[in-house]
Design a protein around this motif. Structure first.
Motif, PDB file in Angstrom:
ATOM      1  N   VAL A 462       0.907  -1.289   0.042  1.00 35.89           N
ATOM      2  CA  VAL A 462      -0.143  -0.117   0.088  1.00 35.89           C
ATOM      3  C   VAL A 462       0.968   1.212   0.072  1.00 35.89           C
ATOM      4  O   VAL A 462       1.664   1.362   0.773  1.00 35.89           O
ATOM      5  CB  VAL A 462      -0.935   0.016   1.198  1.00 35.89           C
ATOM      6  CG1 VAL A 462      -1.852   1.455   1.274  1.00 35.89           C
ATOM      7  CG2 VAL A 462      -1.892  -1.179   1.195  1.00 35.89           C
ATOM      8  N   ALA A 463       0.680   2.011  -0.875  1.00 37.24           N
ATOM      9  CA  ALA A 463       1.653   3.348  -1.201  1.00 37.24           C
ATOM     10  C   ALA A 463       0.705   4.595  -0.858  1.00 37.24           C
ATOM     11  O   ALA A 463       0.186   5.101  -1.677  1.00 37.24           O
ATOM     12  CB  ALA A 463       2.276   3.177  -2.487  1.00 37.24           C
ATOM     13  N   PRO A 464       1.055   4.962   0.255  1.00 37.92           N
ATOM     14  CA  PRO A 464       0.182   6.246   0.776  1.00 37.92           C
ATOM     15  C   PRO A 464       1.116   7.629   0.498  1.00 37.92           C
ATOM     16  O   PRO A 464       2.142   7.408   0.213  1.00 37.92           O
ATOM     17  CB  PRO A 464      -0.218   6.179   2.261  1.00 37.92           C
ATOM     18  CG  PRO A 464       0.925   5.362   2.674  1.00 37.92           C
ATOM     19  CD  PRO A 464       1.517   4.573   1.558  1.00 37.92           C
ATOM     20  N   ASP A 465       0.433   8.469   0.403  1.00 36.18           N
ATOM     21  CA  ASP A 465       1.020   9.924   0.430  1.00 36.18           C
ATOM     22  C   ASP A 465       0.250  11.007   1.309  1.00 36.18           C
ATOM     23  O   ASP A 465      -0.974  11.129   1.356  1.00 36.18           O
ATOM     24  CB  ASP A 465       1.049  10.561  -1.080  1.00 36.18           C
ATOM     25  CG  ASP A 465       1.793  11.888  -1.253  1.00 36.18           C
ATOM     26  OD1 ASP A 465       3.126  11.849  -0.606  1.00 36.18           O
ATOM     27  OD2 ASP A 465       1.431  12.598  -1.642  1.00 36.18           O
ATOM     28  N   ALA A 466       1.220  11.839   2.013  1.00 36.89           N
ATOM     29  CA  ALA A 466       0.806  13.229   2.683  1.00 36.89           C
ATOM     30  C   ALA A 466      -0.536  12.484   3.570  1.00 36.89           C
ATOM     31  O   ALA A 466      -1.421  13.118   3.768  1.00 36.89           O
ATOM     32  CB  ALA A 466      -0.143  14.020   1.617  1.00 36.89           C
ATOM     33  N   VAL A 467      -0.138  11.693   4.425  1.00 32.10           N
ATOM     34  CA  VAL A 467      -0.843  11.341   5.867  1.00 32.10           C
ATOM     35  C   VAL A 467      -0.114  11.936   7.012  1.00 32.10           C
ATOM     36  O   VAL A 467       0.894  11.570   7.365  1.00 32.10           O
ATOM     37  CB  VAL A 467      -1.016   9.789   5.957  1.00 32.10           C
ATOM     38  CG1 VAL A 467      -1.849   9.428   7.235  1.00 32.10           C
ATOM     39  CG2 VAL A 467      -1.776   9.226   4.916  1.00 32.10           C
ATOM     40  N   PHE A 468      -0.762  13.071   7.178  1.00 33.54           N
ATOM     41  CA  PHE A 468      -0.005  14.079   8.363  1.00 33.54           C
ATOM     42  C   PHE A 468      -0.321  13.588   9.726  1.00 33.54           C
ATOM     43  O   PHE A 468       0.475  13.881  10.637  1.00 33.54           O
ATOM     44  CB  PHE A 468      -0.597  15.355   7.958  1.00 33.54           C
ATOM     45  CG  PHE A 468       0.041  16.098   6.872  1.00 33.54           C
ATOM     46  CD1 PHE A 468       1.060  16.957   6.979  1.00 33.54           C
ATOM     47  CD2 PHE A 468      -0.523  16.050   5.614  1.00 33.54           C
ATOM     48  CE1 PHE A 468       1.758  17.688   5.827  1.00 33.54           C
ATOM     49  CE2 PHE A 468       0.069  16.573   4.366  1.00 33.54           C
ATOM     50  CZ  PHE A 468       0.948  17.455   4.421  1.00 33.54           C
ATOM     51  N   SER A 469      -1.438  12.984  10.046  1.00 30.49           N
ATOM     52  CA  SER A 469      -1.791  12.634  11.490  1.00 30.49           C
ATOM     53  C   SER A 469      -2.735  11.655  11.279  1.00 30.49           C
ATOM     54  O   SER A 469      -3.602  11.408  10.534  1.00 30.49           O
ATOM     55  CB  SER A 469      -2.188  14.082  12.259  1.00 30.49           C
ATOM     56  OG  SER A 469      -3.219  14.716  11.573  1.00 30.49           O
ATOM     57  N   ASP A 470      -3.116  11.113  12.771  1.00 31.14           N
ATOM     58  CA  ASP A 470      -4.310  10.474  12.825  1.00 31.14           C
ATOM     59  C   ASP A 470      -4.787  10.884  14.421  1.00 31.14           C
ATOM     60  O   ASP A 470      -4.260  10.542  15.417  1.00 31.14           O
ATOM     61  CB  ASP A 470      -3.805   8.898  12.997  1.00 31.14           C
ATOM     62  CG  ASP A 470      -5.077   8.043  13.521  1.00 31.14           C
ATOM     63  OD1 ASP A 470      -6.007   7.930  12.678  1.00 31.14           O
ATOM     64  OD2 ASP A 470      -4.994   7.280  14.293  1.00 31.14           O
ATOM     65  N   GLY A 471      -5.829  11.383  14.131  1.00 40.39           N
ATOM     66  CA  GLY A 471      -6.206  12.457  15.507  1.00 40.39           C
ATOM     67  C   GLY A 471      -4.972  13.163  16.055  1.00 40.39           C
ATOM     68  O   GLY A 471      -4.487  13.916  15.403  1.00 40.39           O
ATOM     69  N   ALA A 472      -4.528  13.049  17.246  1.00 40.24           N
ATOM     70  CA  ALA A 472      -3.624  13.681  18.075  1.00 40.24           C
ATOM     71  C   ALA A 472      -2.185  13.209  17.525  1.00 40.24           C
ATOM     72  O   ALA A 472      -1.238  13.713  18.034  1.00 40.24           O
ATOM     73  CB  ALA A 472      -3.818  13.613  19.333  1.00 40.24           C
ATOM     74  N   ARG A 473      -2.186  12.102  17.050  1.00 39.85           N
ATOM     75  CA  ARG A 473      -0.924  11.247  16.702  1.00 39.85           C
ATOM     76  C   ARG A 473      -0.249  11.968  15.317  1.00 39.85           C
ATOM     77  O   ARG A 473      -0.885  11.791  14.389  1.00 39.85           O
ATOM     78  CB  ARG A 473      -1.017   9.931  16.502  1.00 39.85           C
ATOM     79  CG  ARG A 473      -1.215   9.224  17.836  1.00 39.85           C
ATOM     80  CD  ARG A 473      -1.473   7.798  17.902  1.00 39.85           C
ATOM     81  NE  ARG A 473      -1.645   7.207  19.144  1.00 39.85           N
ATOM     82  CZ  ARG A 473      -0.768   6.943  20.171  1.00 39.85           C
ATOM     83  NH1 ARG A 473       0.375   7.080  19.705  1.00 39.85           N
ATOM     84  NH2 ARG A 473      -1.221   6.588  21.252  1.00 39.85           N
ATOM     85  N   LYS A 474       0.817  12.394  15.477  1.00 40.14           N
ATOM     86  CA  LYS A 474       1.600  13.196  14.262  1.00 40.14           C
ATOM     87  C   LYS A 474       2.314  12.002  13.622  1.00 40.14           C
ATOM     88  O   LYS A 474       3.102  11.380  14.022  1.00 40.14           O
ATOM     89  CB  LYS A 474       2.422  14.187  14.715  1.00 40.14           C
ATOM     90  CG  LYS A 474       1.639  15.504  15.395  1.00 40.14           C
ATOM     91  CD  LYS A 474       0.598  16.198  14.290  1.00 40.14           C
ATOM     92  CE  LYS A 474       0.090  17.357  15.231  1.00 40.14           C
ATOM     93  NZ  LYS A 474      -0.873  18.084  14.215  1.00 40.14           N
ATOM     94  N   THR A 533       0.402  -3.292  -5.790  1.00 45.18           N
ATOM     95  CA  THR A 533       0.605  -1.898  -4.848  1.00 45.18           C
ATOM     96  C   THR A 533      -0.709  -1.076  -5.270  1.00 45.18           C
ATOM     97  O   THR A 533      -0.996  -0.706  -6.702  1.00 45.18           O
ATOM     98  CB  THR A 533       1.668  -1.210  -5.567  1.00 45.18           C
ATOM     99  OG1 THR A 533       2.905  -2.165  -5.348  1.00 45.18           O
ATOM    100  CG2 THR A 533       1.911   0.031  -4.650  1.00 45.18           C
ATOM    101  N   ILE A 534      -1.553  -0.916  -3.874  1.00 47.99           N
ATOM    102  CA  ILE A 534      -2.504   0.080  -4.258  1.00 47.99           C
ATOM    103  C   ILE A 534      -2.066   1.441  -3.821  1.00 47.99           C
ATOM    104  O   ILE A 534      -1.536   1.760  -2.836  1.00 47.99           O
ATOM    105  CB  ILE A 534      -3.795  -0.450  -3.010  1.00 47.99           C
ATOM    106  CG1 ILE A 534      -4.299  -1.480  -3.576  1.00 47.99           C
ATOM    107  CG2 ILE A 534      -4.519   0.689  -2.980  1.00 47.99           C
ATOM    108  CD1 ILE A 534      -5.263  -2.328  -2.516  1.00 47.99           C
ATOM    109  N   PRO A 535      -2.069   2.366  -4.731  1.00 48.02           N
ATOM    110  CA  PRO A 535      -1.725   4.035  -4.292  1.00 48.02           C
ATOM    111  C   PRO A 535      -3.189   4.352  -3.430  1.00 48.02           C
ATOM    112  O   PRO A 535      -4.147   4.462  -3.768  1.00 48.02           O
ATOM    113  CB  PRO A 535      -1.759   4.654  -5.573  1.00 48.02           C
ATOM    114  CG  PRO A 535      -1.844   3.515  -6.829  1.00 48.02           C
ATOM    115  CD  PRO A 535      -2.432   2.428  -5.948  1.00 48.02           C
ATOM    116  N   VAL A 536      -2.563   4.989  -2.355  1.00 52.29           N
ATOM    117  CA  VAL A 536      -3.667   5.627  -1.330  1.00 52.29           C
ATOM    118  C   VAL A 536      -3.289   7.121  -1.485  1.00 52.29           C
ATOM    119  O   VAL A 536      -2.773   7.591  -0.311  1.00 52.29           O
ATOM    120  CB  VAL A 536      -3.860   5.028  -0.175  1.00 52.29           C
ATOM    121  CG1 VAL A 536      -4.937   5.761   0.719  1.00 52.29           C
ATOM    122  CG2 VAL A 536      -4.115   3.305  -0.099  1.00 52.29           C
TER     123      VAL A 536
END
Length: 546
Positions: A462-474, A533-536
């Motif tokens: 899985v190929a993500p891009d620009a995941v800045f945070s998850d709630g309060a978790r940076k 590969t799944i781009p996310v």
């Protein structure tokens, strides 16, 4: 006292004439009717013992009934203390020796206890294992009378659905196959002998045991998930304690085979079981590296919401501790936090061992731990590059190596999902160390695709891009990269997120949940796919996998 040939006499001596003693009756209307008739005949009694069921008390108020219950229980305990024989014991291994032996054996055992699913995608219905390993259990299992005393029917019919009629006895771990074959054959004979007692079209349960007793290891209890296995473990612990109190095999009398069958295949019980639905990941165990970051935490939470057992791993510290507390508080026995440094093969072996201790094995490995570094090639610090290589490349290799060995031992397939990056396909200036090492990690996963397919292990990315945070978790990556990108573009943190959202074709804000959905797609095998590969990323044409 109830489970003895002279159970009625023992109960009368212990509790006196204030209780009604009702012989065993199958649960249901017949038992209710028999209890009512007995009460009418002995209306001055203050309680009733239902042989091989339990104790009922009553009174003018709930408090009075409760106090009577405690009174009778105390009388029974006092009688047993005065009359019980010595608990049978024998020379046993230490708890530490048994725990080490269990850790080595559990994946093999778990594989043998998997049943064919009848599906092409997820071929096995796996089991979750919960052991009982303590000094008292080991001493009891190594007593001269252990097998004769303990491989006997349960204390009460209510336990059957969790424990089956008999536990499996395994003299030593290397005798598992023969012991299982004999158990399966005996269960078939038991069903054949009693099948006329149920409807002809009733489906049979699988013939595998729910409790395994092994003198060098302890008791191992089995269920479709940790809560169910814990119920079997609690029942087994109580059963061992009761049978140890009786002490002599000739003094224990459980339910007959006919009585056990009538309860195991009780139509009302079967109807309840048929109504139960099962999530696709209920029987799965997942391990996630780099779990304390934004993407890792989001994946942990989402898989737990789908019924999976999840071991969240990361370097020891506040990040892992807070995540573990959060997940365990919400998901209980299906969530586990394990410190892990992916650069250490010994550390991975220990972490995998702790997961095996908890649930018996691993089915899904999510390789997510990684480091980033901003530097041009001209200014690259070699030591910093080597650190990324050690985490991003060697860490991936270490995990693939350990996972391949474990999957082979379990022999029920498995899945690996590598959290890759768009930088594998579209590297950026100033990001060479990250792009190169993640590309090497990606390539190792592609090699694993070919090497592990024969074990029914699928490896996808899985190929993500620009995941800045998850709630309060940076995101650790964006904490490393963000300041340089903000400075270069004259943006604030919120402005940088908006910039990346507008950069993709869908103008989408990519979240950790989106990445988790990609992982879930592969983990549930919704298509016959490996090596994909799944781009996310919301749509980045330059980063589309080729």
């Amino acid at each position: 006292m109830s489970n003895r040939p002279d159970g009625e006499e023992q109960i009368r001596k212990a509790l006196g004439d204030d209780v009604i003693i009702l012989p065993y009756v199958h649960p249901g209307f017949a038992l209710s009717k028999a209890a009512a008739e007995a009460f009418v005949e002995h209306s001055t009694a203050r309680g009733m013992v239902l042989l091989r069921h339990g104790l009922i008390t009553w009174g003018p108020s709930a408090k009075a009934a409760y106090n009577t219950h405690i009174e009778f229980v105390n009388l029974a305990e006092g009688y047993l203390e005065r009359t019980r024989p010595a608990t049978p014991t024998g020379a046993a291994p230490s708890v530490e020796q048994a725990q080490a032996a269990y850790r080595a054996w559990a994946p093999t055992l778990r594989g043998k206890l998997a049943t064919p699913s009848g599906r092409d995608d997820i071929a096995w219905k796996r089991a979750i294992l919960r052991p009982i390993i303590d000094d008292a259990t080991l001493a009891l299992l190594n007593s001269p009378v252990a097998r004769e005393l303990l491989v006997t029917p349960p204390l009460t019919s209510d336990h059957l659905i969790r424990t089956k009629m008999l536990p499996l006895w395994v003299d030593t771990p290397d005798q598992l196959d023969a012991a299982l074959d004999n158990y399966i054959a005996a269960y078939g004979d038991y069903c054949d002998a009693n099948w006329g007692r149920t409807a002809a079209d009733t489906p049979r349960f699988d013939p595998l045991p729910r409790v395994i007793l092994c003198p060098s290891i302890g008791a191992v209890c089995v269920g479709p998930d940790a809560p169910a296995a814990d119920i079997a473990r609690d029942i087994t612990a109580q059963t061992l304690a009761v049978k140890a109190t009786i002490g002599e095999p000739a003094e224990y009398e459980g339910l007959s085979a006919e009585q056990c069958f009538d309860m195991e295949y009780f139509p009302l019980q079967l109807a309840k079981l048929r109504k139960q639905s099962e999530s696709p990941l209920r029987r799965h165990v997942a391990v996630i590296t780099g779990a304390a970051g934004a993407i890792g935490a989001g994946i942990c939470r989402y898989l737990l919401e789908q019924g999976c057992h999840v071991a969240a791993t990361d370097l020891p510290g506040d990040g892992l501790d807070s995540l573990t507390a959060e997940l365990a508080g919400r998901f209980g026995a299906r969530a586990l936090g394990v410190p892990l440094d992916v650069t250490s093969p010994e550390g991975i072996a220990e972490a995998y061992g702790q997961i095996i201790d908890a649930w018996g094995g691993i089915d899904l490995v999510i390789i997510n731990a990684g480091l980033a570094h901003v530097s041009t090639l001209k200014e690259m610090d070699l030591a910093r590059f080597q650190l990324l290589e050690k985490v991003n490349v060697e860490g991936t290799l270490n995990l693939l190596t350990a996972s391949a060995k474990l999957f082979e031992q379990q022999n029920t397939g498995g899945d690996v999902v590598l959290i890759s990056t768009k930088n594998v396909f579209a590297p950026g200036a100033g990001f060479g160390a990250y792009s190169a090492t993640k590309a090497a990690s990606h390539q190792l996963a592609r090699i694993a695709v070919v090497e592990m397919a024969g074990m029914d292990v699928r490896v996808n990315m899985v190929a993500p891009d620009a995941v800045f945070s998850d709630g309060a978790r940076k995101s650790g990556l964006w904490q490393e990269v963000g300041p340089d990108r903000m400075k270069a573009r004259g943006l604030t943190e919120d402005g940088l997120e908006e910039y990346y959202r507008n950069r993709n074709l869908l103008k989408a804000r990519v979240t950790a949940d989106h990445v988790a959905h990609g992982v879930y797609y592969f983990a549930t095998r919704q298509s016959p796919t490996t090596g994909a590969t799944i781009p996310v990323d919301g749509g980045l044409p330059d980063a589309t996998p080729r």
